[in-house]
Design an enzyme around this catalytic site. Structure first.
Site, PDB file in Angstrom:
ATOM      1  N   ASN A  32      15.157   2.088 -22.340  1.00 54.10           N
ATOM      2  CA  ASN A  32      14.705   2.587 -23.641  1.00 54.10           C
ATOM      3  C   ASN A  32      14.230   4.037 -23.564  1.00 54.10           C
ATOM      4  OD1 ASN A  32      12.181   2.463 -22.407  1.00 54.10           O
ATOM      5  ND2 ASN A  32      11.316   0.954 -23.834  1.00 54.10           N
ATOM      6  N   ALA A  73      12.826  -3.006 -15.715  1.00 53.20           N
ATOM      7  CA  ALA A  73      12.164  -2.478 -16.908  1.00 53.20           C
ATOM      8  C   ALA A  73      10.766  -3.071 -17.051  1.00 53.20           C
ATOM      9  CB  ALA A  73      12.991  -2.794 -18.151  1.00 53.20           C
ATOM     10  N   TYR A 142      -1.587  -5.903 -15.148  1.00 55.52           N
ATOM     11  CA  TYR A 142      -0.264  -5.578 -14.620  1.00 55.52           C
ATOM     12  C   TYR A 142       0.156  -6.601 -13.573  1.00 55.52           C
ATOM     13  CZ  TYR A 142       3.236  -3.376 -11.685  1.00 55.52           C
ATOM     14  OH  TYR A 142       4.358  -3.134 -10.943  1.00 55.52           O
ATOM     15  N   ASN A 171       3.887  -0.013  -2.196  1.00 55.53           N
ATOM     16  CA  ASN A 171       3.737   1.192  -3.024  1.00 55.53           C
ATOM     17  C   ASN A 171       4.936   2.119  -2.833  1.00 55.53           C
ATOM     18  OD1 ASN A 171       0.851   0.134  -2.414  1.00 55.53           O
ATOM     19  ND2 ASN A 171       0.654   1.415  -4.234  1.00 55.53           N
ATOM     20  N   ARG A 209      -2.824   1.891   1.520  1.00 48.86           N
ATOM     21  CA  ARG A 209      -1.624   1.398   0.859  1.00 48.86           C
ATOM     22  C   ARG A 209      -0.492   1.314   1.876  1.00 48.86           C
ATOM     23  NH1 ARG A 209      -4.978   0.348  -2.141  1.00 48.86           N
ATOM     24  NH2 ARG A 209      -5.197   0.794  -4.372  1.00 48.86           N
ATOM     25  N   GLY A 269      -9.671  -2.192 -11.394  1.00 50.77           N
ATOM     26  CA  GLY A 269      -8.377  -2.831 -11.172  1.00 50.77           C
ATOM     27  C   GLY A 269      -7.650  -2.367  -9.932  1.00 50.77           C
TER      28      GLY A 269
END
Length: 312
Positions: A32, A73, A142, A171, A209, A269
């Protein structure tokens, strides 16, 4: 193989499309363009501009006769999911259900789903590296949205026979990455360095990470499209832990300068330490990461330097 890639004009999608095309696969991108860019894709790529929540999605599947779908997506930024949970639910959960429903109605053989390390939540250090059987305890909407879609995939397989592979990404970073997403700290840092600006770390810099190069993730997705070990979940990771302070140090070497970041309060978060085991993917997908962090950072930094030079 005839493959639909949703979100294919985005960061990871742009690496995947190149990998699939190089392997001789037939690729259609559906995007999109809320964050993806047409310029991210090779010129000859077949592209359909559409949201996965569009009522016209069925027409794409009617005409496409796809063998497989890679579903990339969605909304990928933790702090946005915390600020606007309903947006996250609409884009990640409802949008994914629409894709699954069209896939099963049109005889798609396999769906590859882009999940996340955020599915696991903040796992105790003595449980690292995290294996796929670790209980899922997301700390953000998420992460929760991704876990929810994983459950939908499992039930779609049981109820309708729709094959799937869930890939929980560590990540991800690399060229063409935007400022959002879980690995976005590298793109933010590399872009600011290319612009001659300073860096800010949210937290004490000791948070870690597992940074994996996007080209390695694309290779893992390609392996998931062809593996016989279907209807399973795999981590795609380096199984290597890097703190944000160490990341800044390596970026300094790549950029040839000393970096003294500023520090601000950690954001809600955010997971403190993240490290994913990749043994299952190595065994069952025949895959392994090939691009080391310093080399991947060099490619990413040079990309942003090139972008900056063209902007001036």
């Amino acid at each position: 193989m005839n493959i639909l890639v949703t979100g294919g004009a985005g960061f990871i999608g742009s690496h995947l499309v190149r990998t699939l095309q190089a392997a001789g696969e037939q690729v259609t991108v559906l995007d999109n363009f809320s964050t993806g860019l047409l310029a991210n894709l090779p010129a000859a790529t077949k592209v359909i501009e559409m949201d996965v929540n569009s009522p016209e999605l069925a027409t794409v599947f009617d005409a496409g006769h796809f063998d497989a779908v890679v579903h990339l997506a969605g909304q990928t930024t933790v702090h946005i999911s915390m600020e606007n949970p309903s947006l996250d639910g609409e884009e990640n959960v409802i949008g994914s259900i629409h894709v699954l429903e069209q896939a099963r109605r049109h005889g798609v053989q396999r769906v590859i789903f882009a999940s996340t390390a955020a599915s696991y939540g903040d796992v105790a250090e003595d449980r690292l590296p995290i294996v796929e059987s670790e209980p899922l305890a997301p700390m953000s909407f998420y992460g929760l949205s991704k876990v929810t879609v994983e459950h939908y995939l499992h039930l779609y397989q049981q109820a309708f026979g729709l094959g799937y592979v869930v890939l929980r990404f560590a990540n991800v970073y690399g060229e063409r990455q935007g400022d959002g997403g879980e690995g976005g700290v590298i793109s933010i840092f590399a872009k600011r360095l290319a612009e001659g600006k300073g860096l800010t770390i949210y937290g004490d810099g000791q948070q870690t990470r597992d940074f994996i190069y996007a080209g390695d993730v694309a290779a893992g997705i390609h392996a998931a499209l062809t593996t016989e070990h279907v209807n399973h979940t795999y981590n795609l990771s380096t199984q290597s832990e890097t703190s944000l302070n160490e990341l800044v140090e390596i970026l300094g070497k790549v950029a040839g300068r000393t970096i003294c970041p500023t520090y601000q309060a950690a954001r809600p978060g955010d997971i403190y330490k993240s490290l994913l085991a990749n043994g299952r993917a190595r065994r069952s997908l025949g895959w392994e990461p090939r691009v080391g962090l310093q080399e991947g950072l060099r490619r990413t930094y040079e990309y942003f330097c090139h972008q900056q030079a063209h902007a001036e």
